[in-house]
Design a protein around this motif. Structure first.
Motif, mmCIF file in Angstrom:
data_model
loop_
_atom_site.group_PDB
_atom_site.id
_atom_site.type_symbol
_atom_site.label_atom_id
_atom_site.label_comp_id
_atom_site.label_asym_id
_atom_site.label_seq_id
_atom_site.Cartn_x
_atom_site.Cartn_y
_atom_site.Cartn_z
ATOM 1 N N THR A 14 0.849 -1.186 0.000
ATOM 2 C CA THR A 14 0.000 0.000 0.000
ATOM 3 C C THR A 14 0.888 1.239 0.000
ATOM 4 O O THR A 14 1.990 1.213 0.538
ATOM 5 N N LEU A 15 0.408 2.294 -0.615
ATOM 6 C CA LEU A 15 1.178 3.538 -0.697
ATOM 7 C C LEU A 15 0.925 4.403 0.524
ATOM 8 O O LEU A 15 -0.077 4.250 1.226
ATOM 9 N N ASN A 16 1.819 5.360 0.768
ATOM 10 C CA ASN A 16 1.729 6.195 1.966
ATOM 11 C C ASN A 16 0.424 6.981 2.059
ATOM 12 O O ASN A 16 -0.025 7.298 3.158
ATOM 13 N N PHE A 17 -0.242 7.280 0.951
ATOM 14 C CA PHE A 17 -1.501 8.036 0.998
ATOM 15 C C PHE A 17 -2.712 7.111 0.957
ATOM 16 O O PHE A 17 -3.841 7.577 0.914
ATOM 17 N N GLN A 18 -2.488 5.802 0.978
ATOM 18 C CA GLN A 18 -3.596 4.870 0.894
ATOM 19 C C GLN A 18 -4.005 4.368 2.283
ATOM 20 O O GLN A 18 -4.399 5.165 3.113
ATOM 21 N N ALA A 19 -3.906 3.072 2.537
ATOM 22 C CA ALA A 19 -4.607 2.459 3.660
ATOM 23 C C ALA A 19 -3.712 1.774 4.686
ATOM 24 O O ALA A 19 -4.153 0.848 5.356
ATOM 25 N N MET A 20 -2.470 2.202 4.861
ATOM 26 C CA MET A 20 -1.594 1.547 5.819
ATOM 27 C C MET A 20 -2.197 1.483 7.219
ATOM 28 O O MET A 20 -2.201 0.419 7.841
ATOM 29 N N PRO A 21 -2.775 2.560 7.757
ATOM 30 C CA PRO A 21 -3.387 2.458 9.100
ATOM 31 C C PRO A 21 -4.547 1.453 9.146
ATOM 32 O O PRO A 21 -4.718 0.751 10.150
ATOM 33 N N GLN A 56 6.700 -5.086 6.772
ATOM 34 C CA GLN A 56 7.933 -5.868 6.655
ATOM 35 C C GLN A 56 9.044 -5.061 6.008
ATOM 36 O O GLN A 56 10.214 -5.297 6.271
ATOM 37 N N TRP A 57 8.642 -4.164 5.128
ATOM 38 C CA TRP A 57 9.635 -3.385 4.409
ATOM 39 C C TRP A 57 8.980 -2.117 3.877
ATOM 40 O O TRP A 57 7.808 -2.126 3.511
ATOM 41 N N VAL A 58 9.725 -1.032 3.846
ATOM 42 C CA VAL A 58 9.236 0.229 3.298
ATOM 43 C C VAL A 58 10.146 0.612 2.136
ATOM 44 O O VAL A 58 11.362 0.680 2.287
ATOM 45 N N GLN A 59 9.538 0.846 0.995
ATOM 46 C CA GLN A 59 10.286 1.336 -0.158
ATOM 47 C C GLN A 59 10.206 2.849 -0.119
ATOM 48 O O GLN A 59 9.168 3.438 -0.424
ATOM 49 N N GLU A 60 11.287 3.485 0.291
ATOM 50 C CA GLU A 60 11.348 4.936 0.444
ATOM 51 C C GLU A 60 11.458 5.625 -0.917
ATOM 52 O O GLU A 60 11.884 5.016 -1.892
ATOM 53 N N ASN A 61 11.091 6.899 -0.938
ATOM 54 C CA ASN A 61 11.210 7.736 -2.144
ATOM 55 C C ASN A 61 10.495 7.126 -3.339
ATOM 56 O O ASN A 61 11.013 7.121 -4.453
ATOM 57 N N TYR A 62 9.302 6.613 -3.107
ATOM 58 C CA TYR A 62 8.530 5.941 -4.148
ATOM 59 C C TYR A 62 7.262 6.710 -4.436
ATOM 60 O O TYR A 62 6.480 6.925 -3.515
ATOM 61 N N PRO A 63 6.975 7.132 -5.631
ATOM 62 C CA PRO A 63 7.875 7.082 -6.776
ATOM 63 C C PRO A 63 8.901 8.208 -6.777
ATOM 64 O O PRO A 63 9.917 8.118 -7.467
ATOM 65 N N LYS A 64 8.639 9.260 -5.974
ATOM 66 C CA LYS A 64 9.637 10.328 -5.822
ATOM 67 C C LYS A 64 9.829 10.655 -4.343
ATOM 68 O O LYS A 64 10.907 10.487 -3.806
ATOM 69 N N THR A 65 8.777 11.148 -3.694
ATOM 70 C CA THR A 65 8.899 11.575 -2.299
ATOM 71 C C THR A 65 8.030 10.743 -1.357
ATOM 72 O O THR A 65 8.105 10.919 -0.143
ATOM 73 N N GLY A 66 7.208 9.860 -1.886
ATOM 74 C CA GLY A 66 6.335 9.034 -1.060
ATOM 75 C C GLY A 66 7.032 7.751 -0.637
ATOM 76 O O GLY A 66 8.257 7.640 -0.666
ATOM 77 N N CYS A 67 6.239 6.778 -0.220
ATOM 78 C CA CYS A 67 6.785 5.472 0.104
ATOM 79 C C CYS A 67 5.714 4.409 -0.089
ATOM 80 O O CYS A 67 4.519 4.696 -0.153
#
Length: 137
Positions: free
Chosen positions: A101-108, A118-129
């Motif tokens: 899930t993306l940082n502006f979606q439904a992680m909470p 388990q893992w966070v892909q930082e700077n995806y696609p530019k400043t999100g994760c």
């Protein structure tokens, strides 16, 4: 032999390459089957107004998409859909579920339902994760 960089490759080339790696993977992977799975809610007119989709393979259930239309949000419909999807995966023998899930979606939302990052892909696609989350079913 010539290496060519294609800025606008034909979809047929992409499909061909995808099929080549998929064929290799299936020939060498310990799992011989991947089964699609979906949950849906339709309105009286037969239109899908909420649902989830993914697949099961081996011990794993993978949730690719969970969507609830605007008019159904904040009514726990997403929770019901997620539970139905997970239950169907358990019926197939899955013991873990994976999603991203993306940082502006439904992680909470997923965290509330027992998923752990388990893992966070930082700077995806530019400043999100992008969060890769897992839950034991």
């Amino acid at each position: 032999m010539k290496i060519e960089v294609l800025q606008n490759p034909e979809p047929e080339l992409i499909n061909y390459l995808d099929k080549q790696i998929a064929d290799f993977n299936w020939a060498n992977w310990e799992v011989q089957e991947r089964k699609p799975l979906a949950v849906q809610i339709k309105n009286e007119q037969g239109q899908v107004i909420a649902g989830a989709a993914g697949r099961s393979f081996g011990n794993w259930l993978q949730l690719s998409t969970l969507w609830v239309s605007e008019q159904l949000r904040d009514q726990d419909i997403g929770s019901e859909i997620l539970k139905s999807f997970e239950d169907a995966g358990k019926t197939r023998g899955c013991i873990q579920c994976l999603l991203d899930t993306l940082n502006f979606q439904a992680m909470p939302f997923y965290k509330k339902h027992g998923y752990e990052t388990q893992w966070v892909q930082e700077n995806y696609p530019k400043t999100g994760c992008k969060y890769f989350m897992v839950k034991t079913l």
